[in-house]
Design an enzyme around this catalytic site. Structure first.
Site, PDB file in Angstrom:
ATOM      1  N   ASN A 136       0.695  -1.264   0.064  1.00 16.19           N
ATOM      2  CA  ASN A 136      -0.346   0.160  -0.138  1.00 16.19           C
ATOM      3  C   ASN A 136       0.857   1.145   0.506  1.00 16.19           C
ATOM      4  O   ASN A 136       0.288   2.395   0.383  1.00 16.19           O
ATOM      5  CB  ASN A 136      -0.738   0.344   1.040  1.00 16.19           C
ATOM      6  CG  ASN A 136      -0.375  -0.425   2.137  1.00 16.19           C
ATOM      7  OD1 ASN A 136       1.580  -0.103   2.485  1.00 16.19           O
ATOM      8  ND2 ASN A 136      -0.729  -0.418   3.353  1.00 16.19           N
ATOM      9  N   HIS A 138       3.556   1.953   1.963  1.00 12.11           N
ATOM     10  CA  HIS A 138       3.807   2.395   2.946  1.00 12.11           C
ATOM     11  C   HIS A 138       5.287   2.579   3.255  1.00 12.11           C
ATOM     12  O   HIS A 138       6.209   1.473   2.804  1.00 12.11           O
ATOM     13  CB  HIS A 138       2.912   2.040   4.577  1.00 12.11           C
ATOM     14  CG  HIS A 138       3.553  -0.051   4.894  1.00 12.11           C
ATOM     15  ND1 HIS A 138       2.633  -0.996   4.968  1.00 12.11           N
ATOM     16  CD2 HIS A 138       4.874  -0.852   4.460  1.00 12.11           C
ATOM     17  CE1 HIS A 138       3.292  -1.585   5.034  1.00 12.11           C
ATOM     18  NE2 HIS A 138       4.992  -2.371   5.093  1.00 12.11           N
ATOM     19  N   GLU A 143       2.027   3.762   7.459  1.00 13.10           N
ATOM     20  CA  GLU A 143       0.093   3.339   6.538  1.00 13.10           C
ATOM     21  C   GLU A 143      -0.267   4.679   5.686  1.00 13.10           C
ATOM     22  O   GLU A 143      -0.513   5.950   6.157  1.00 13.10           O
ATOM     23  CB  GLU A 143      -0.262   2.350   7.794  1.00 13.10           C
ATOM     24  CG  GLU A 143      -0.455   1.909   8.438  1.00 13.10           C
ATOM     25  CD  GLU A 143       0.049   0.443   7.197  1.00 13.10           C
ATOM     26  OE1 GLU A 143       0.145   0.358   6.051  1.00 13.10           O
ATOM     27  OE2 GLU A 143      -0.306  -1.155   8.039  1.00 13.10           O
TER      28      GLU A 143
HETATM   29  C1  F6R Z   1       9.850  -3.110   7.366  1.00 16.49           C
HETATM   30  C2  F6R Z   1       8.981  -1.792   7.085  1.00 16.49           C
HETATM   31  C3  F6R Z   1       7.869  -1.772   6.574  1.00 16.49           C
HETATM   32  C4  F6R Z   1       8.849  -3.210   5.430  1.00 16.49           C
HETATM   33  C5  F6R Z   1       7.922  -3.164   4.251  1.00 16.49           C
HETATM   34  C6  F6R Z   1       8.223  -3.725   2.641  1.00 16.49           C
HETATM   35  O1  F6R Z   1      10.808  -2.339   8.764  1.00 16.49           O
HETATM   36  O2  F6R Z   1       8.981  -0.684   7.942  1.00 16.49           O
HETATM   37  O3  F6R Z   1       7.451  -1.307   5.450  1.00 16.49           O
HETATM   38  O4  F6R Z   1       9.900  -2.608   4.738  1.00 16.49           O
HETATM   39  O5  F6R Z   1       6.754  -3.740   4.861  1.00 16.49           O
HETATM   40  O6  F6R Z   1       7.578  -5.639   4.167  1.00 16.49           O
HETATM   41  P1  F6R Z   1       8.127  -6.871   2.972  1.00 16.49           P
HETATM   42  O7  F6R Z   1      10.304  -6.474   2.539  1.00 16.49           O
HETATM   43  O8  F6R Z   1       8.944  -7.875   3.480  1.00 16.49           O
HETATM   44  O9  F6R Z   1       8.293  -6.900   1.295  1.00 16.49           O
END
Ligand code: F6R
Length: 243
Positions: A136, A138, A143
């Site tokens: 999304n 983030h 969020e």
């Molecule tokens: C983790 C974080 C999140 C992840 C995001 C992508 O510390 O801050 O923003 O970077 O959710 O996660 P993955 O890499 O698991 O797809």
């Protein structure tokens, strides 16, 4: 905004590790903002390999992690504290006192956010902030919202994030509903930002974040306004964007 297009996850991990290691070689006492999640695992593994070969020294490096689930102890294998030790800290010569994460077990969230913001203030400017990106858009656990959060805050995780992260837990009910995250302002104050994105499932997020309007509905879109952002994305993640 500099986009480095790579073939696949392996190349992404090597390129990201190259940038981080160059940072640490040029400035051994660098402050690194660090991320968890699946995407940086390969980057950390590569950095560990180079450390073991004697190419990088982390003894003066300070780190500040982006986020932590609320309600998980440091020893819970799903906590970000545990993740960082398992995938990085336990394998390099970083000093324990130079590692910083929010405390998921803090009793009072307001006190914890205040504490973490003070840690960030004391540590000074981040030389390099490593980020992943949610489906999304983030970054950290900022969020989609109607505004950009400034400092560390307690977040109610969105349904999309709970769905995305359930793969790490036994059942969806085990996924914490809240997390601490540093704010967008803190991220934007980093001297350089390195965001790594891999996979077809992130293609829409990449398009919205870097080729759409800047809006808190897509938190990563704010990065378009930063003066030194490096995006490393693989072909799958860039599949909805023109070459
Ligand atoms: C983790 C974080 C999140 C992840 C995001 C992508 O510390 O801050 O923003 O970077 O959710 O996660 P993955 O890499 O698991 O797809």
């Amino acid at each position: 905004m500099k986009i480095i297009r790579v073939k696949n996850y392996k190349e992404l991990s090597r390129k990201a590790a190259n940038i981080i290691s160059a940072q640490v070689i040029l400035k051994p006492d660098s402050v690194l903002g660090l991320a968890t999640g699946s995407t940086p695992e390969g980057t950390y593994a590569q950095l560990i390999e180079w450390y073991k070969k004697g190419d990088i020294d982390f003894s003066q490096v300070k780190t500040v992690n982006l986020d932590e689930y609320r309600g998980l102890t440091k020893d819970n294998p799903q906590s970000y504290n545990y993740f960082m030790r398992k995938h990085f800290f336990d394998h390099v010569n970083i000093k324990q006192e130079n590692i910083n994460l929010p405390d998921g077990m803090a009793i009072d969230p307001d006190v914890e956010c205040f504490r973490y913001d003070n840690v960030i203030k004391e540590i000074g400017e981040f030389d390099l902030q490593l980020l992943g990106c949610g489906h999304n858009g983030h970054i950290g656990f900022n969020e989609p919202s109607n505004f950009f959060a400034k400092g560390t805050h307690l977040v109610d995780l969105s349904d999309s994030t709970i769905q995305a992260n359930k793969r790490f837990f036994k059942t969806i009910d085990d996924v914490p509903r809240q997390a601490y995250s540093i704010g967008i302002q803190t991220i934007m104050l980093a001297r350089r930002i390195l965001i790594i994105i891999s996979g077809k499932d992130k293609a829409q997020a990449v398009k919205n974040s870097f080729f759409g309007p800047v809006t808190p509905k897509v938190p990563a879109s704010i990065l378009q306004l930063h003066r030194d952002v490096v995006i490393i994305a693989d072909e799958d993640a860039l599949s909805l964007c023109k070459k």
